[in-house]
Design a protein around this motif. Structure first.
Motif, PDB file in Angstrom:
ATOM      1  N   THR A 263      -1.718  -1.046 -11.590  1.00  0.00           N
ATOM      2  CA  THR A 263      -2.826  -1.692 -12.301  1.00  0.00           C
ATOM      3  C   THR A 263      -2.624  -3.193 -12.454  1.00  0.00           C
ATOM      4  N   ALA A 264      -1.464  -3.693 -12.030  1.00  0.00           N
ATOM      5  CA  ALA A 264      -1.158  -5.114 -12.210  1.00  0.00           C
ATOM      6  C   ALA A 264      -1.845  -6.001 -11.176  1.00  0.00           C
ATOM      7  N   GLY A 265      -2.335  -5.427 -10.098  1.00  0.00           N
ATOM      8  CA  GLY A 265      -3.075  -6.212  -9.120  1.00  0.00           C
ATOM      9  C   GLY A 265      -2.285  -6.580  -7.880  1.00  0.00           C
ATOM     10  N   ARG A 266      -2.972  -7.240  -6.963  1.00  0.00           N
ATOM     11  CA  ARG A 266      -2.390  -7.536  -5.655  1.00  0.00           C
ATOM     12  C   ARG A 266      -1.248  -8.542  -5.723  1.00  0.00           C
ATOM     13  N   GLN A 267      -1.392  -9.551  -6.564  1.00  0.00           N
ATOM     14  CA  GLN A 267      -0.325 -10.541  -6.662  1.00  0.00           C
ATOM     15  C   GLN A 267       0.972  -9.907  -7.139  1.00  0.00           C
ATOM     16  N   ALA A 271       4.597  -9.782  -5.214  1.00  0.00           N
ATOM     17  CA  ALA A 271       5.843 -10.167  -5.874  1.00  0.00           C
ATOM     18  C   ALA A 271       6.864  -9.034  -5.821  1.00  0.00           C
ATOM     19  N   ALA A 272       6.415  -7.804  -6.058  1.00  0.00           N
ATOM     20  CA  ALA A 272       7.331  -6.663  -6.025  1.00  0.00           C
ATOM     21  C   ALA A 272       7.883  -6.450  -4.619  1.00  0.00           C
ATOM     22  N   ALA A 273       7.023  -6.581  -3.609  1.00  0.00           N
ATOM     23  CA  ALA A 273       7.481  -6.425  -2.223  1.00  0.00           C
ATOM     24  C   ALA A 273       8.486  -7.514  -1.855  1.00  0.00           C
ATOM     25  N   LYS A 274       8.252  -8.726  -2.340  1.00  0.00           N
ATOM     26  CA  LYS A 274       9.203  -9.813  -2.083  1.00  0.00           C
ATOM     27  C   LYS A 274      10.535  -9.518  -2.757  1.00  0.00           C
ATOM     28  N   ALA A 275      10.500  -8.961  -3.963  1.00  0.00           N
ATOM     29  CA  ALA A 275      11.730  -8.593  -4.655  1.00  0.00           C
ATOM     30  C   ALA A 275      12.503  -7.544  -3.862  1.00  0.00           C
ATOM     31  N   VAL A 276      11.781  -6.589  -3.279  1.00  0.00           N
ATOM     32  CA  VAL A 276      12.422  -5.578  -2.429  1.00  0.00           C
ATOM     33  C   VAL A 276      13.094  -6.242  -1.234  1.00  0.00           C
ATOM     34  N   HIS A 277      12.373  -7.154  -0.603  1.00  0.00           N
ATOM     35  CA  HIS A 277      12.894  -7.851   0.575  1.00  0.00           C
ATOM     36  C   HIS A 277      14.176  -8.611   0.242  1.00  0.00           C
ATOM     37  N   LEU A 278      14.158  -9.362  -0.835  1.00  0.00           N
ATOM     38  CA  LEU A 278      15.330 -10.158  -1.205  1.00  0.00           C
ATOM     39  C   LEU A 278      16.488  -9.275  -1.640  1.00  0.00           C
ATOM     40  N   ALA A 279      16.193  -8.190  -2.338  1.00  0.00           N
ATOM     41  CA  ALA A 279      17.250  -7.274  -2.763  1.00  0.00           C
ATOM     42  C   ALA A 279      17.956  -6.667  -1.563  1.00  0.00           C
ATOM     43  N   THR A 280      17.196  -6.257  -0.550  1.00  0.00           N
ATOM     44  CA  THR A 280      17.824  -5.661   0.630  1.00  0.00           C
ATOM     45  C   THR A 280      18.640  -6.692   1.408  1.00  0.00           C
ATOM     46  N   ILE A 281      18.187  -7.939   1.406  1.00  0.00           N
ATOM     47  CA  ILE A 281      18.958  -9.004   2.067  1.00  0.00           C
ATOM     48  C   ILE A 281      20.286  -9.215   1.343  1.00  0.00           C
ATOM     49  N   GLU A 282      20.234  -9.248   0.021  1.00  0.00           N
ATOM     50  CA  GLU A 282      21.451  -9.453  -0.757  1.00  0.00           C
ATOM     51  C   GLU A 282      22.418  -8.285  -0.598  1.00  0.00           C
TER      52      GLU A 282
END
Length: 444
Positions: A263-267, A271-282
């Motif tokens: 319900t938080a919207g597309r933005q 942001a959540a997908a970017k957090a996933v991306h950075l977490a997997t990189i780390e």
């Protein structure tokens, strides 16, 4: 504009001196873009140009430590107030104006032939001495440093500034594929730093990390110096904080993914997908930089984080099909004594909240694709996507049949649902799939 008085000029000068570097650059760009100045603005532009030139020299002279003099971020281990750099430069201008003038001249032609950082290194050495004494013109700078990592740490960073300056030129090579030749140069730079002070190693890495847009990449440099050490050795050493900070940053990003709501919207989905991306990189950086073990504290913690990440994302993926079902609702019709069938419910207009919820989850599903293999949820994503694609394909075909049958269905409403389905297809597959649905809807 009338000519500025001396009082107003002094006020403007004070404001310029307090403005951040980026603000100075933006002002200068704006003023240079418009050459039709009156006398007052010409004076202001000259003041800003002098300030920009002064800051360029300052930032070049103190480039090894400048990023440490900034607002601390989540990965910051050592930092000092931004004004510490301003105050130490002001002190140098009073104590050794000729050297500062030489540094400005060098900065003005920096990047050209016969440029050397020796004058910059000499200013760092002079500043280190002044900060340690903390007297006279350096008193304010030393007091400012004490509000961060401390004057002793600031001076120690300035001590190894020449070594760090040379190391920064080689950082792009060290962050790439490490070879024996690159590793030899890296270890030599590290030895040069610890030759100045036995405890300079952590500061050396802190200064290098502060220059990185992705600070966790410092793990590659540490690994290169130590030849991919075991976690037991690193976690018990003075460099343990670097690994701990990466683990803490992964934890922080896990929190962002867990907190994501459809319900938080597309933005929020972006942001959540970017957090996933950075977490997997780390995660990958930790695993590649150190020899982790399931029994080690870092290995156990990282395994738990990976499991949590995969489980959280799988939960979001499962919710996606349900959200799409609510956005593209079906109704049950009886087609025989004991047989029922779900067909598109076209008696009501689309519900925007349900559509937006589905779009948010589909956006998240689409953007975590590149992280799926590294994050351990590739199989779950593939299965969820297969179910979703079947639902969308079937829905589109049945709505098109309803339009063609012309059996009391509102074609405008039906095409509105097809447009929603097209958007969903674009997120689930690609834009070409969305365009196919739109063309078929227009032709029906």
């Amino acid at each position: 504009m009338t000519q500025l008085s001396d009082v107003k000029l002094a006020l403007v000068k004070g404001l310029i001196e307090q403005a951040p570097d980026q603000a100075i650059q933006n002002l200068l760009t704006a003023l240079r873009a418009d050459s039709r100045h009156d006398e007052s603005l010409t004076v202001v532009q000259a003041m800003i140009e002098r300030e920009a030139s002064d800051r360029r020299a300052r930032n070049l002279a103190f480039s090894p430590v400048a990023p440490l003099c900034a607002v601390a971020g989540p990965f910051t281990g050592l930092s000092f107030p931004p004004r510490a750099l301003t105050l130490v430069w002001r002190a140098l201008k009073e104590e050794c104006p000729d050297d500062v003038a030489a540094a400005k001249a060098m900065a003005a032609r920096w990047g050209g032939p016969d440029c050397s950082p020796e004058i910059f290194d000499a200013l760092c050495d002079r500043a280190a001495t002044g900060i340690r004494m903390g007297e006279g013109t350096f008193g304010a700078a030393a007091a400012a440093a004490d509000q961060g990592g401390g004057r002793g740490s600031f001076a120690a960073c300035l001590d190894i500034a020449p070594v760090t300056r040379r190391a920064l030129d080689q950082m792009p090579e060290w962050l790439g594929r490490m070879t024996s030749e690159k590793a030899a140069k890296l270890r030599l730079a590290y030895r040069d730093a610890v030759a100045i002070a036995d405890d300079a190693g952590p500061r050396f890495f802190e200064m290098l990390a502060a220059h990185l847009a992705e600070p966790w990449l410092i793990l590659r440099v540490i690994s290169g110096v130590m030849d991919r050490p075991g976690e037991a050795y690193v976690s018990g050493s003075e460099l343990a904080s670097f690994g701990e900070r990466v683990l803490a940053d992964i934890e922080r990003r896990l929190g962002e993914v867990t907190a994501f709501k459809s319900t938080a919207g597309r933005q929020a989905a972006h942001a959540a997908a970017k957090a996933v991306h950075l977490a997997t990189i780390e995660v990958a950086e930790l695993e590649q930089s150190f020899a982790l073990t399931p029994e080690g504290s870092w290995g156990r913690r990282l395994a738990r984080q990976k499991k949590t990440l995969a489980a959280t994302i799988e939960g979001h993926l499962k919710d996606t099909d349900d959200a799409v079902a609510h956005a593209l609702p079906l109704q049950t019709v009886r087609i025989g004594p004991r047989t029922q069938r779900g067909v598109p419910r076209l008696s009501h207009d689309p519900e925007p909240p349900q559509v937006e919820k589905a779009v948010s989850l589909l956006t998240f599903m689409s953007e975590v694709r590149s992280s799926a293999a590294a994050g351990g949820f590739a199989s779950a994503r593939a299965k969820a996507l297969e179910v979703l694609e079947q639902r969308l394909d079937k829905y589109v075909e049945e709505v098109l049949e309803e339009i063609r049958a012309d059996d009391g269905v509102d074609p405008v409403r039906a095409r509105a649902f097809l447009e929603i389905a097209a958007e969903f297809c674009g997120l689930a597959r690609d834009e070409k799939s969305a365009q196919i649905v739109r063309r078929r809807a227009a032709a029906a």
